[in-house]
Motif scaffolding. Structure first.
Motif, PDB file in Angstrom:
ATOM      1  N   VAL A 228       3.872   5.437  -5.809  1.00 23.05           N
ATOM      2  CA  VAL A 228       3.747   5.384  -7.268  1.00 23.05           C
ATOM      3  C   VAL A 228       2.679   6.388  -7.702  1.00 23.05           C
ATOM      4  N   ASN A 229       1.588   6.433  -6.946  1.00 22.10           N
ATOM      5  CA  ASN A 229       0.494   7.352  -7.290  1.00 22.10           C
ATOM      6  C   ASN A 229       0.967   8.803  -7.261  1.00 22.10           C
TER       7      ASN A 229
ATOM      8  N   ILE B 189       0.847  -1.202   0.000  1.00 21.99           N
ATOM      9  CA  ILE B 189       0.000   0.000   0.000  1.00 21.99           C
ATOM     10  C   ILE B 189       0.883   1.254   0.000  1.00 21.99           C
ATOM     11  N   ALA B 190       1.936   1.228   0.824  1.00 18.17           N
ATOM     12  CA  ALA B 190       2.843   2.394   0.883  1.00 18.17           C
ATOM     13  C   ALA B 190       3.492   2.604  -0.485  1.00 18.17           C
ATOM     14  N   MET B 191       3.911   1.513  -1.135  1.00 18.15           N
ATOM     15  CA  MET B 191       4.550   1.630  -2.455  1.00 18.15           C
ATOM     16  C   MET B 191       3.538   2.157  -3.481  1.00 18.15           C
TER      17      MET B 191
ATOM     18  N   ASP C 194      -7.023   6.781 -12.249  1.00 15.81           N
ATOM     19  CA  ASP C 194      -6.708   5.561 -11.480  1.00 15.81           C
ATOM     20  C   ASP C 194      -5.658   4.768 -12.239  1.00 15.81           C
ATOM     21  N   PHE C 195      -5.140   3.743 -11.620  1.00 15.40           N
ATOM     22  CA  PHE C 195      -4.188   2.859 -12.321  1.00 15.40           C
ATOM     23  C   PHE C 195      -4.085   1.545 -11.579  1.00 15.40           C
ATOM     24  N   LYS C 196      -3.468   0.592 -12.264  1.00 13.97           N
ATOM     25  CA  LYS C 196      -3.265  -0.740 -11.695  1.00 13.97           C
ATOM     26  C   LYS C 196      -1.789  -1.098 -11.755  1.00 13.97           C
TER      27      LYS C 196
ATOM     28  N   ALA D 279       0.914  10.847 -10.633  1.00  8.28           N
ATOM     29  CA  ALA D 279      -0.026  11.974 -10.689  1.00  8.28           C
ATOM     30  C   ALA D 279       0.730  13.270 -10.968  1.00  8.28           C
ATOM     31  N   GLY D 280       1.920  13.418 -10.354  1.00  9.80           N
ATOM     32  CA  GLY D 280       2.727  14.626 -10.565  1.00  9.80           C
ATOM     33  C   GLY D 280       3.242  14.723 -11.993  1.00  9.80           C
TER      34      GLY D 280
END
Ligand code: TMP
Length: 253
Positions: free
Chosen positions: A158-159, A152-154, A175-177, A163-164
């Motif tokens: 990544v998000n 979850i932290a990773m 969103d992404f997978k 996003a940046g």
């Protein structure tokens, strides 16, 4: 020359044995599928774009300290990767409601969420990749609670990165997978980012117009998928042609 050994063939990629133990060659196909391969097509050049885009995101993530399976790009369609033991989970991060979440909860697509939400699907095509609660994952032994906390932290790091980067080129990361693998180093096990990050596995909307620049273009018949992916690559400056402005034939690897 001996034919190289095929290790695994998925819907959009093929894995071949790599040149050294612990490595694989990941080949990006032009095949596009949706709804568990009920809908299929071949999109000329998709594999080339996704190879480049996944390289771009994975190397960027490595630079901020997120370990990934990516070693180097080999050519237009192939990259050398570390072999991992894939955890059979799709780790999904959502910033805005869309897709299955919007449908399940009757939310309008594009509604901003109060904070990023991480969810998990069990990777099994025959079951249609069902959503699974964290408790199932731990209780059924697919990952420990510690692994899950690390994943979850990773995923949230990544998000933030994705996003940046996307915001910088006028794209909203809806969103992404991602997929995570285990690698073993002596007595230690590490979790690393695996598979791919590309417009196949993200939802990307233009900030101004909300135009979709991801696989939903194919899923929902919204126009040319290769135009959408080319636009993402162009904005990020990772179009293969960027290396050949002269118009003369040039090697792009
Ligand atoms: P969803 O809203 O359909 O559950 O999709 C969430 C995100 O996961 C979206 O960015 C698309 C991506 N995704 C995949 O990469 N593979 C899949 O098989 C599915 C269903 C979604």
């Amino acid at each position: 020359m001996a034919r190289r050994k095929l290790v695994y063939e998925g819907k959009a990629k093929i894995l071949y044995e790599g040149p050294e133990p612990g490595t694989l060659v990941q080949y990006f196909k032009d095949d596009a599928t949706a709804f568990n391969a009920e809908k299929k097509d071949v999109i000329d050049g998709k594999g080339v774009l996704n190879n480049r885009l996944s390289e771009f995101f994975m190397t960027g993530l490595q630079r901020i300290g997120i370990p990934t399976h990516f070693i180097k790009r080999l050519n237009m369609r192939e990259q050398l990767i570390r072999q991992v033991e894939i955890i059979p989970l799709e780790v999904i991060v959502r910033n805005f409601a869309a897709g299955s979440m919007a449908k399940r909860l009757g939310m309008e697509e594009g509604t901003q969420l109060p904070r990023p939400i991480v969810e998990f699907s069990y990777k099994d095509d025959s079951l249609g990749d069902p959503l699974v609660p964290e408790e199932y994952i731990v209780a059924l032994g697919w990952a420990s609670q510690q692994d899950l906390d690390d994943i979850i932290a990773m995923a949230l790091r990544v998000n933030d990165f994705m996003a940046g980067v996307m915001h910088g080129v006028g794209i909203k990361l809806i969103d992404f997978k991602i997929e995570i693998g285990r690698v073993y180093e002596g007595d230690f096990m590490r979790l690393i980012l695996a598979d791919e990050i590309s417009p196949d596995s993200c939802r990307l909307w233009d900030i101004e117009t909300n135009e979709k620049l991801d696989k939903d273009v194919f899923r929902r018949d919204l126009g040319s998928l290769s135009d959408a992916y080319t636009e993402v690559a162009r904005r990020l400056g990772v179009l293969p042609q960027n290396n050949a402005p002269s118009g003369k034939p040039t090697l792009v690897n």
